[in-house]
Design a protein around this motif. Sequence first.
Motif, PDB file in Angstrom:
ATOM      1  N   VAL A 256     -15.541  23.314   7.209  1.00 12.26           N
ATOM      2  CA  VAL A 256     -16.510  22.480   7.927  1.00 12.26           C
ATOM      3  C   VAL A 256     -16.162  22.494   9.415  1.00 12.26           C
ATOM      4  CG1 VAL A 256     -16.896  20.979   5.922  1.00 12.26           C
ATOM      5  CG2 VAL A 256     -15.294  20.279   7.677  1.00 12.26           C
ATOM      6  N   SER A 257     -17.135  22.195  10.242  1.00 15.99           N
ATOM      7  CA  SER A 257     -16.888  22.158  11.680  1.00 15.99           C
ATOM      8  C   SER A 257     -16.023  20.949  12.031  1.00 15.99           C
ATOM      9  CB  SER A 257     -18.212  22.086  12.445  1.00 15.99           C
ATOM     10  OG  SER A 257     -18.796  20.799  12.288  1.00 15.99           O
ATOM     11  N   LEU A 258     -15.425  20.996  13.211  1.00 20.20           N
ATOM     12  CA  LEU A 258     -14.651  19.845  13.676  1.00 20.20           C
ATOM     13  C   LEU A 258     -15.534  18.605  13.789  1.00 20.20           C
ATOM     14  CD1 LEU A 258     -12.300  21.372  16.381  1.00 20.20           C
ATOM     15  CD2 LEU A 258     -11.610  20.064  14.376  1.00 20.20           C
ATOM     16  N   ASP A 259     -16.750  18.788  14.265  1.00 19.96           N
ATOM     17  CA  ASP A 259     -17.657  17.644  14.386  1.00 19.96           C
ATOM     18  C   ASP A 259     -17.942  17.027  13.020  1.00 19.96           C
ATOM     19  OD1 ASP A 259     -17.827  17.875  17.147  1.00 19.96           O
ATOM     20  OD2 ASP A 259     -19.660  19.081  17.085  1.00 19.96           O
ATOM     21  N   GLU A 260     -18.171  17.865  12.009  1.00 17.97           N
ATOM     22  CA  GLU A 260     -18.408  17.359  10.658  1.00 17.97           C
ATOM     23  C   GLU A 260     -17.171  16.644  10.124  1.00 17.97           C
ATOM     24  OE1 GLU A 260     -21.154  20.214   8.119  1.00 17.97           O
ATOM     25  OE2 GLU A 260     -19.754  21.374   9.364  1.00 17.97           O
ATOM     26  N   ALA A 261     -16.005  17.215  10.376  1.00 14.99           N
ATOM     27  CA  ALA A 261     -14.765  16.603   9.909  1.00 14.99           C
ATOM     28  C   ALA A 261     -14.554  15.237  10.556  1.00 14.99           C
ATOM     29  CB  ALA A 261     -13.580  17.518  10.194  1.00 14.99           C
ATOM     30  N   ILE A 262     -14.866  15.119  11.830  1.00 21.22           N
ATOM     31  CA  ILE A 262     -14.739  13.836  12.528  1.00 21.22           C
ATOM     32  C   ILE A 262     -15.680  12.811  11.916  1.00 21.22           C
ATOM     33  CG2 ILE A 262     -15.146  12.638  14.723  1.00 21.22           C
ATOM     34  CD1 ILE A 262     -14.151  15.302  16.074  1.00 21.22           C
ATOM     35  N   VAL A 263     -16.918  13.194  11.655  1.00 19.07           N
ATOM     36  CA  VAL A 263     -17.883  12.277  11.044  1.00 19.07           C
ATOM     37  C   VAL A 263     -17.391  11.823   9.672  1.00 19.07           C
ATOM     38  CG1 VAL A 263     -20.220  12.110  10.078  1.00 19.07           C
ATOM     39  CG2 VAL A 263     -19.872  13.115  12.340  1.00 19.07           C
ATOM     40  N   LEU A 264     -16.909  12.750   8.862  1.00 17.37           N
ATOM     41  CA  LEU A 264     -16.385  12.386   7.542  1.00 17.37           C
ATOM     42  C   LEU A 264     -15.207  11.420   7.659  1.00 17.37           C
ATOM     43  CD1 LEU A 264     -16.532  15.845   5.746  1.00 17.37           C
ATOM     44  CD2 LEU A 264     -17.913  13.823   5.214  1.00 17.37           C
ATOM     45  N   ALA A 265     -14.318  11.708   8.592  1.00 10.85           N
ATOM     46  CA  ALA A 265     -13.153  10.832   8.791  1.00 10.85           C
ATOM     47  C   ALA A 265     -13.593   9.446   9.240  1.00 10.85           C
ATOM     48  CB  ALA A 265     -12.195  11.454   9.803  1.00 10.85           C
ATOM     49  N   GLN A 266     -14.571   9.402  10.130  1.00 14.24           N
ATOM     50  CA  GLN A 266     -15.079   8.111  10.592  1.00 14.24           C
ATOM     51  C   GLN A 266     -15.742   7.339   9.461  1.00 14.24           C
ATOM     52  OE1 GLN A 266     -17.445   9.614  13.846  1.00 14.24           O
ATOM     53  NE2 GLN A 266     -15.914   9.013  15.357  1.00 14.24           N
ATOM     54  N   GLU A 267     -16.482   8.040   8.607  1.00 13.59           N
ATOM     55  CA  GLU A 267     -17.115   7.373   7.462  1.00 13.59           C
ATOM     56  C   GLU A 267     -16.065   6.788   6.532  1.00 13.59           C
ATOM     57  OE1 GLU A 267     -19.627  10.401   5.766  1.00 13.59           O
ATOM     58  OE2 GLU A 267     -21.151  10.132   7.300  1.00 13.59           O
ATOM     59  N   LEU A 268     -14.989   7.548   6.291  1.00  8.56           N
ATOM     60  CA  LEU A 268     -13.919   7.050   5.423  1.00  8.56           C
ATOM     61  C   LEU A 268     -13.179   5.866   6.045  1.00  8.56           C
ATOM     62  CD1 LEU A 268     -12.384  10.364   4.076  1.00  8.56           C
ATOM     63  CD2 LEU A 268     -13.656   8.652   2.784  1.00  8.56           C
ATOM     64  N   SER A 269     -13.145   5.828   7.361  1.00  9.35           N
ATOM     65  CA  SER A 269     -12.412   4.776   8.049  1.00  9.35           C
ATOM     66  C   SER A 269     -13.260   3.536   8.301  1.00  9.35           C
ATOM     67  CB  SER A 269     -11.878   5.302   9.377  1.00  9.35           C
ATOM     68  OG  SER A 269     -12.940   5.533  10.282  1.00  9.35           O
ATOM     69  N   GLY A 270     -14.527   3.613   8.011  1.00 10.76           N
ATOM     70  CA  GLY A 270     -15.389   2.453   8.205  1.00 10.76           C
ATOM     71  C   GLY A 270     -16.257   2.509   9.436  1.00 10.76           C
ATOM     72  N   GLY A 271     -16.232   3.614  10.161  1.00  6.43           N
ATOM     73  CA  GLY A 271     -17.128   3.744  11.312  1.00  6.43           C
ATOM     74  C   GLY A 271     -16.503   4.441  12.482  1.00  6.43           C
ATOM     75  N   PRO A 272     -17.328   4.793  13.460  1.00  7.42           N
ATOM     76  CA  PRO A 272     -16.858   5.555  14.615  1.00  7.42           C
ATOM     77  C   PRO A 272     -15.961   4.795  15.571  1.00  7.42           C
ATOM     78  CG  PRO A 272     -19.167   5.009  14.883  1.00  7.42           C
ATOM     79  CD  PRO A 272     -18.762   4.578  13.496  1.00  7.42           C
ATOM     80  N   ASP A 273     -15.927   3.470  15.482  1.00 10.98           N
ATOM     81  CA  ASP A 273     -15.150   2.692  16.444  1.00 10.98           C
ATOM     82  C   ASP A 273     -13.665   2.630  16.125  1.00 10.98           C
ATOM     83  OD1 ASP A 273     -17.451   2.174  17.865  1.00 10.98           O
ATOM     84  OD2 ASP A 273     -17.871   0.329  16.778  1.00 10.98           O
ATOM     85  N   VAL A 274     -13.255   3.161  14.986  1.00 12.45           N
ATOM     86  CA  VAL A 274     -11.845   3.089  14.601  1.00 12.45           C
ATOM     87  C   VAL A 274     -10.969   3.808  15.604  1.00 12.45           C
ATOM     88  CG1 VAL A 274     -10.162   3.789  12.855  1.00 12.45           C
ATOM     89  CG2 VAL A 274     -12.326   2.799  12.168  1.00 12.45           C
ATOM     90  N   SER A 275     -11.395   4.944  16.138  1.00 10.12           N
ATOM     91  CA  SER A 275     -10.562   5.694  17.079  1.00 10.12           C
ATOM     92  C   SER A 275     -10.424   4.994  18.414  1.00 10.12           C
ATOM     93  CB  SER A 275     -11.128   7.102  17.285  1.00 10.12           C
ATOM     94  OG  SER A 275     -12.407   7.045  17.884  1.00 10.12           O
ATOM     95  N   ALA A 276     -11.245   4.015  18.691  1.00  7.24           N
ATOM     96  CA  ALA A 276     -11.151   3.273  19.952  1.00  7.24           C
ATOM     97  C   ALA A 276     -10.186   2.096  19.837  1.00  7.24           C
ATOM     98  CB  ALA A 276     -12.542   2.780  20.353  1.00  7.24           C
ATOM     99  N   ALA A 277      -9.682   1.853  18.655  1.00 10.31           N
ATOM    100  CA  ALA A 277      -8.790   0.703  18.471  1.00 10.31           C
ATOM    101  C   ALA A 277      -7.469   0.869  19.160  1.00 10.31           C
ATOM    102  CB  ALA A 277      -8.554   0.470  16.978  1.00 10.31           C
TER     103      ALA A 277
END
Length: 78
Positions: free
Chosen positions: A57-78
């Motif tokens: 999968v692309s890096l962008d797809e992998a990031i989206v999947l990781a964000q979905e598993l973590s509960g959303g895109p804002d997790v990396s901003a914590a």
Amino acid sequence: MPPSAEQWIDAFAAALGRPAPSAAEREAVLKLASVAAHASERRAAPIACWLAAGSGVSLDEAIVLAQELSGGPDVSAA
């Protein structure tokens, strides 16, 4: 003086016989690592990147999947 991260990555890529990642690819890998580390433990970051690299999968797809598993895109901003 030790090499910079970029210098070391470039040398490692050459040793593997692969092109070094672009600046955009490096940023995407770091974002994926950040999402994984903040969603779980620090050691999840390199393993998540390794899994993504071998997944096809692309890096962008992998990031989206990781964000979905973590509960959303804002997790990396914590």
